[in-house]
Every structure is written in C-alpha cells, then in structure tokens.
Motif scaffolding. Sequence first.
Motif, PDB file in Angstrom:
ATOM      1  N   PHE A  28      36.922 -14.701  44.603  1.00 42.27           N
ATOM      2  CA  PHE A  28      38.258 -15.305  44.655  1.00 42.27           C
ATOM      3  C   PHE A  28      39.360 -14.259  44.815  1.00 42.27           C
ATOM      4  CE2 PHE A  28      35.738 -18.525  42.410  1.00 42.27           C
ATOM      5  CZ  PHE A  28      35.920 -19.563  43.298  1.00 42.27           C
ATOM      6  N   VAL A  29      38.993 -12.978  44.713  1.00 41.89           N
ATOM      7  CA  VAL A  29      39.976 -11.917  44.930  1.00 41.89           C
ATOM      8  C   VAL A  29      40.130 -11.726  46.428  1.00 41.89           C
ATOM      9  CG1 VAL A  29      40.568  -9.505  44.535  1.00 41.89           C
ATOM     10  CG2 VAL A  29      39.332 -10.787  42.783  1.00 41.89           C
ATOM     11  N   ARG A  30      41.252 -12.143  46.951  1.00 42.32           N
ATOM     12  CA  ARG A  30      41.499 -11.998  48.379  1.00 42.32           C
ATOM     13  C   ARG A  30      42.999 -11.836  48.574  1.00 42.32           C
ATOM     14  NH1 ARG A  30      44.880 -14.668  50.350  1.00 42.32           N
ATOM     15  NH2 ARG A  30      43.868 -14.852  52.361  1.00 42.32           N
ATOM     16  N   TRP A  31      43.369 -11.245  49.668  1.00 43.07           N
ATOM     17  CA  TRP A  31      44.796 -11.087  49.955  1.00 43.07           C
ATOM     18  C   TRP A  31      44.999 -10.968  51.451  1.00 43.07           C
ATOM     19  CZ3 TRP A  31      41.957  -7.090  47.673  1.00 43.07           C
ATOM     20  CH2 TRP A  31      41.807  -5.921  48.441  1.00 43.07           C
ATOM     21  N   ASP A  46      50.084 -10.166  50.316  1.00 37.33           N
ATOM     22  CA  ASP A  46      50.280 -11.466  49.678  1.00 37.33           C
ATOM     23  C   ASP A  46      48.968 -11.931  49.075  1.00 37.33           C
ATOM     24  OD1 ASP A  46      52.906 -11.906  50.077  1.00 37.33           O
ATOM     25  OD2 ASP A  46      52.674 -13.148  51.862  1.00 37.33           O
ATOM     26  N   PHE A  47      49.023 -12.374  47.811  1.00 34.50           N
ATOM     27  CA  PHE A  47      47.807 -12.849  47.172  1.00 34.50           C
ATOM     28  C   PHE A  47      47.625 -14.355  47.309  1.00 34.50           C
ATOM     29  CE2 PHE A  47      48.294  -8.656  45.576  1.00 34.50           C
ATOM     30  CZ  PHE A  47      46.995  -8.198  45.510  1.00 34.50           C
ATOM     31  N   TRP A  48      48.646 -15.033  47.812  1.00 32.79           N
ATOM     32  CA  TRP A  48      48.505 -16.450  48.144  1.00 32.79           C
ATOM     33  C   TRP A  48      48.407 -16.555  49.648  1.00 32.79           C
ATOM     34  CZ3 TRP A  48      47.132 -19.584  44.616  1.00 32.79           C
ATOM     35  CH2 TRP A  48      47.622 -19.475  43.314  1.00 32.79           C
ATOM     36  N   PRO A  49      47.442 -17.325  50.138  1.00 32.30           N
ATOM     37  CA  PRO A  49      47.366 -17.452  51.600  1.00 32.30           C
ATOM     38  C   PRO A  49      48.564 -18.222  52.145  1.00 32.30           C
ATOM     39  CG  PRO A  49      45.659 -18.790  50.519  1.00 32.30           C
ATOM     40  CD  PRO A  49      46.390 -18.062  49.443  1.00 32.30           C
ATOM     41  N   LEU A  86      57.968 -23.617  49.862  1.00 33.14           N
ATOM     42  CA  LEU A  86      58.768 -22.641  49.133  1.00 33.14           C
ATOM     43  C   LEU A  86      59.102 -23.173  47.733  1.00 33.14           C
ATOM     44  CD1 LEU A  86      60.041 -19.901  50.129  1.00 33.14           C
ATOM     45  CD2 LEU A  86      62.189 -21.135  50.156  1.00 33.14           C
ATOM     46  N   PHE A  87      59.309 -24.487  47.648  1.00 31.81           N
ATOM     47  CA  PHE A  87      59.658 -25.091  46.360  1.00 31.81           C
ATOM     48  C   PHE A  87      58.438 -25.507  45.557  1.00 31.81           C
ATOM     49  CE2 PHE A  87      63.824 -25.202  48.167  1.00 31.81           C
ATOM     50  CZ  PHE A  87      64.646 -25.047  47.071  1.00 31.81           C
ATOM     51  N   LEU A  88      57.318 -25.756  46.244  1.00 34.68           N
ATOM     52  CA  LEU A  88      56.104 -26.147  45.547  1.00 34.68           C
ATOM     53  C   LEU A  88      54.985 -25.165  45.891  1.00 34.68           C
ATOM     54  CD1 LEU A  88      56.056 -30.012  46.009  1.00 34.68           C
ATOM     55  CD2 LEU A  88      56.384 -28.793  43.873  1.00 34.68           C
ATOM     56  N   PRO A  89      54.961 -24.012  45.196  1.00 42.68           N
ATOM     57  CA  PRO A  89      53.892 -23.055  45.495  1.00 42.68           C
ATOM     58  C   PRO A  89      52.527 -23.643  45.103  1.00 42.68           C
ATOM     59  CG  PRO A  89      55.279 -22.272  43.683  1.00 42.68           C
ATOM     60  CD  PRO A  89      55.879 -23.548  44.153  1.00 42.68           C
ATOM     61  N   PRO A  90      51.443 -23.099  45.685  1.00 41.07           N
ATOM     62  CA  PRO A  90      50.110 -23.671  45.447  1.00 41.07           C
ATOM     63  C   PRO A  90      49.764 -23.822  43.971  1.00 41.07           C
ATOM     64  CG  PRO A  90      50.001 -21.967  47.117  1.00 41.07           C
ATOM     65  CD  PRO A  90      51.395 -21.959  46.597  1.00 41.07           C
ATOM     66  N   LEU A  91      50.210 -22.858  43.142  1.00 38.78           N
ATOM     67  CA  LEU A  91      49.898 -22.915  41.711  1.00 38.78           C
ATOM     68  C   LEU A  91      50.527 -24.150  41.067  1.00 38.78           C
ATOM     69  CD1 LEU A  91      48.461 -21.341  39.458  1.00 38.78           C
ATOM     70  CD2 LEU A  91      50.651 -20.271  38.928  1.00 38.78           C
TER      71      LEU A  91
END
Length: 158
Positions: A28-31, A46-49, A86-91
């Motif tokens: 799961f470590v990817r960037w 960037d750690f979020w795709p 931008l307002f709703l990041p994946p997390l």
Amino acid sequence: MLRRAIREDRNPFSIFGFTPGFQRLLIFVRWTSYKCPHCGHVFRRDFWPGSVRLGSGQRTCQECGTLFDDGSREWPELAFESKLRLFLPPLAIGIWCGFLAAAVASLYIGPRDEHSWGVVFFVSAVGLMPAIAWSPVPLTRMIYSIHRYKARGDRDAR
Ligand SMILES: [Zn+2]
C-alpha cells in the motif's frame, strides 16, 4: 507551449504482495513523483493518487532554471470533479462511506421498532465531520486561487 512535468507512479514494494507475513502491507506504500521535463529533477511527491493542485501551472525548476507546466490549475479552470475532489479528499470519503455503511447495517441489526432513517441521516452527517472540519483549508486555497486567476486575467487583458 510549456513542456509538461513528467509523472511517474511508484509502487516499489509491490513485490511483497506475493510473500506471506506483515510485510505484505507494504504494497500500500505508493506515491506519484513529478519531475522537471528538462532535467528530471523531482519537485513533488504525492501520496494520494490523482491529487488536485491549485496554482498557475507554471513552475521554474530549482535545478536547471527552466520554466515548465507542473500540471496545477487555478480554481476557475478546474473541471467539476476536480473541484469536488479538492473539498472531499479520498480519506474523508472513506470515513464517510464507513459511517454510512455502519448506519445502513444498523437498520438490519437493530430491533424493528428502532428502525429509523433519522439515525441513518444523523450518522452520515457525523461521518461528514472530518470533511467539514477540513473544509477551511481548501476554501482558503480556493479564494487565493481565484484571486491569482483574476490578477492574471487583468494582466493579460492589458
Ligand atoms: Zn529541471
């Protein structure tokens, strides 16, 4: 036209997916690395795709001093999905989906007379709290971006 930054997706530990044990989680470590198209200098990771960045799109390489397009865009230039992202990041979306799933599950688990869509509504609202707590950050970035965009428009019009 400026040359676009080179984008590279890195997932160096994907090989561990084939091994037993805890090191499997390393998959799961990817960037994503963004490099200067002229000299290959990495200017961002960037750690979020697929993260959305606000900016003029123009960046001068620290290494070779060449101007290039770093892929960022100002708010008025973004597509609707990018604005939403931008307002709703994946997390935040992940947390919200978790709460929503729990609320819907409670409909089936709880006793019949306690079934209530009000609870589902309430729990989903609570699940949105991280996104709401986070919202001043993208909101500030958005306002700065619109100002930059307008300033650029005024400059170009002259
Ligand atoms: Zn460079």
